[in-house]
Motif scaffolding. Structure first.
Motif, short mmCIF file in Angstrom:
data_model
loop_
_atom_site.label_atom_id
_atom_site.label_comp_id
_atom_site.label_asym_id
_atom_site.label_seq_id
_atom_site.Cartn_x
_atom_site.Cartn_y
_atom_site.Cartn_z
N ASP A 1 0.84 -1.21 0.00
CA ASP A 1 0.00 0.00 0.00
C ASP A 1 0.87 1.25 0.00
O ASP A 1 0.45 2.30 -0.48
N THR A 2 2.07 1.12 0.55
CA THR A 2 2.93 2.31 0.72
C THR A 2 4.27 2.21 0.01
O THR A 2 4.94 3.23 -0.18
N ILE A 3 4.70 1.01 -0.38
CA ILE A 3 5.96 0.88 -1.12
C ILE A 3 5.75 -0.10 -2.27
O ILE A 3 4.94 -1.03 -2.17
N PRO A 4 6.47 0.08 -3.39
CA PRO A 4 6.37 -0.90 -4.48
C PRO A 4 7.06 -2.20 -4.07
O PRO A 4 8.03 -2.20 -3.31
N LYS A 5 6.57 -3.30 -4.61
CA LYS A 5 7.09 -4.61 -4.22
C LYS A 5 8.60 -4.75 -4.38
O LYS A 5 9.26 -5.35 -3.52
N PRO A 6 9.22 -4.21 -5.45
CA PRO A 6 10.67 -4.38 -5.57
C PRO A 6 11.47 -3.76 -4.43
O PRO A 6 12.64 -4.10 -4.26
N LEU A 7 10.85 -2.87 -3.65
CA LEU A 7 11.57 -2.25 -2.53
C LEU A 7 11.28 -2.93 -1.19
O LEU A 7 11.73 -2.46 -0.14
N VAL A 8 10.56 -4.05 -1.21
CA VAL A 8 10.35 -4.80 0.02
C VAL A 8 11.70 -5.38 0.46
O VAL A 8 12.39 -6.04 -0.33
N PRO A 9 12.11 -5.15 1.71
CA PRO A 9 13.42 -5.65 2.14
C PRO A 9 13.36 -7.11 2.60
O PRO A 9 12.43 -7.52 3.29
N ILE A 10 14.37 -7.86 2.21
CA ILE A 10 14.54 -9.24 2.65
C ILE A 10 15.97 -9.37 3.18
O ILE A 10 16.93 -9.13 2.45
N ALA A 11 16.10 -9.72 4.44
CA ALA A 11 17.42 -9.87 5.07
C ALA A 11 18.23 -8.58 4.93
O ALA A 11 19.43 -8.61 4.66
N GLY A 12 17.57 -7.44 5.08
CA GLY A 12 18.26 -6.16 5.10
C GLY A 12 18.56 -5.58 3.74
O GLY A 12 19.23 -4.55 3.65
N LYS A 13 18.05 -6.19 2.66
CA LYS A 13 18.31 -5.69 1.31
C LYS A 13 17.05 -5.83 0.48
O LYS A 13 16.35 -6.84 0.56
N THR A 14 16.73 -4.80 -0.31
CA THR A 14 15.51 -4.86 -1.09
C THR A 14 15.58 -5.95 -2.16
O THR A 14 16.65 -6.32 -2.63
N LEU A 15 14.39 -6.44 -2.54
CA LEU A 15 14.33 -7.41 -3.62
C LEU A 15 15.04 -6.88 -4.87
O LEU A 15 15.78 -7.60 -5.53
N LEU A 16 14.83 -5.60 -5.17
CA LEU A 16 15.45 -5.01 -6.34
C LEU A 16 16.97 -5.03 -6.24
O LEU A 16 17.67 -5.34 -7.21
N ASP A 17 17.51 -4.73 -5.07
CA ASP A 17 18.96 -4.71 -4.91
C ASP A 17 19.57 -6.10 -4.96
O ASP A 17 20.73 -6.26 -5.39
N TRP A 18 18.84 -7.11 -4.52
CA TRP A 18 19.36 -8.47 -4.70
C TRP A 18 19.64 -8.72 -6.18
O TRP A 18 20.69 -9.28 -6.56
N GLY A 19 18.70 -8.32 -7.04
CA GLY A 19 18.90 -8.53 -8.47
C GLY A 19 19.98 -7.64 -9.05
O GLY A 19 20.82 -8.10 -9.84
N LEU A 20 19.97 -6.36 -8.68
CA LEU A 20 20.97 -5.44 -9.22
C LEU A 20 22.38 -5.82 -8.77
O LEU A 20 23.34 -5.67 -9.53
N ASP A 21 22.50 -6.33 -7.55
CA ASP A 21 23.82 -6.79 -7.09
C ASP A 21 24.30 -7.98 -7.92
O ASP A 21 25.50 -8.10 -8.22
#
Length: 254
Positions: free
Chosen positions: A26-46
């Motif tokens: 409701d307040t953040i897009p799904k790619p910015l949901v954090p998992i283990a201290g890192k967003t889903l998007l950053d897992w992929g970009l890393d």
């Protein structure tokens, strides 16, 4: 074989609405949901950064300004935003719109709402090494169900001895698409940037005998609902405890 000639560009599909992740989304897009201290998007970009990708095109639609601000903090890979705020173009339509930025050579495709933990050589590097442009239009990264967390659907593909793929057609013992691929841009020739799915291109490549797959090594994680966050984080902790060869610097960094 591409060998050392890895793709230098990537399309990151991040424009989905994430409805099943409500109320978090409701307040953040799904790619910015954090998992283990890192967003889903950053897992992929890393993962893309790790294999030397120079440019990642990210399509955005829902709460796009948050993604734009977030990726502005990254140095690598270079980020180009493909704005779909006015209309969602689906997976293939988004790629077609971004083709001028992706270039004329094969490029990676990544889903922004799934990620994986490599075991040994990075899976995206393995994907590039397996690419054979003479035989392939698309090469998919695949996962075996026992090596996944959070997957609630069926299987997607059956892989032949030579790596060619066909649809699994409900066979529970087959493989799932792990949200990463290499595609030759020529397959989109003549397509328009209208809403349509990559699945049509998968089926077209199957019919031509040019859809191939590579089974990943490591653990694949998908986070579809709020209840999937805890199991995903537990899988990350377990993987790092059991496999110290995984690069610890990739955790707890946003």
């Amino acid at each position: 074989m591409m060998g050392a000639e890895r793709p230098s560009t990537a399309m990151v599909l991040a424009a989905g609405l994430g409805k099943r992740m409500r109320p978090i989304t409701d307040t953040i897009p799904k790619p910015l949901v954090p998992i283990a201290g890192k967003t889903l998007l950053d897992w992929g970009l890393d993962s893309l950064q790790q294999v030397g990708v120079e440019k990642a095109v990210i399509n955005v639609h829902y709460l796009p300004d948050q993604i734009v601000r977030h990726v502005a903090t990254r140095d690598r890979p270079g980020i180009v935003i493909s704005d779909e705020s006015e209309r969602l173009l689906d997976s293939a339509g988004g790629i077609v719109r971004a083709l001028p930025e992706l270039g004329s050579k094969p490029f990676y495709i990544l889903n922004a709402d799934t990620f994986w933990l490599d075991a040994g050589k990075p899976n995206l590097e393995r994907l590039a090494l397996a690419w054979d442009g003479k035989a392939m239009d698309i090469l998919l990264m695949l996962a075996e169900l026992p090596s996944t967390t959070g997957h609630s659907g069926g299987t997607d593909f059956l892989i032949g001895p030579d790596g060619r793929l066909s649809r699994a057609k409900g066979n529970p013992d087959e493989l799932i698409y792990a949200g990463a691929a290499i595609a030759d841009p020529h397959i989109f020739a003549g397509a328009s940037a209208e809403p349509h799915s990559l699945n049509a291109y998968f089926d077209r490549a199957i019919a031509a005998g040019r859809l191939f797959g590579m089974v990943m090594r490591g653990h694949w994680i998908t986070v579809g609902t709020p209840g999937a966050i805890a199991p995903a984080e537990a899988a990350v902790r377990r993987a790092f405890a059991d496999a110290p060869r995984v690069d610890m610097s990739r955790v707890n960094r946003q």
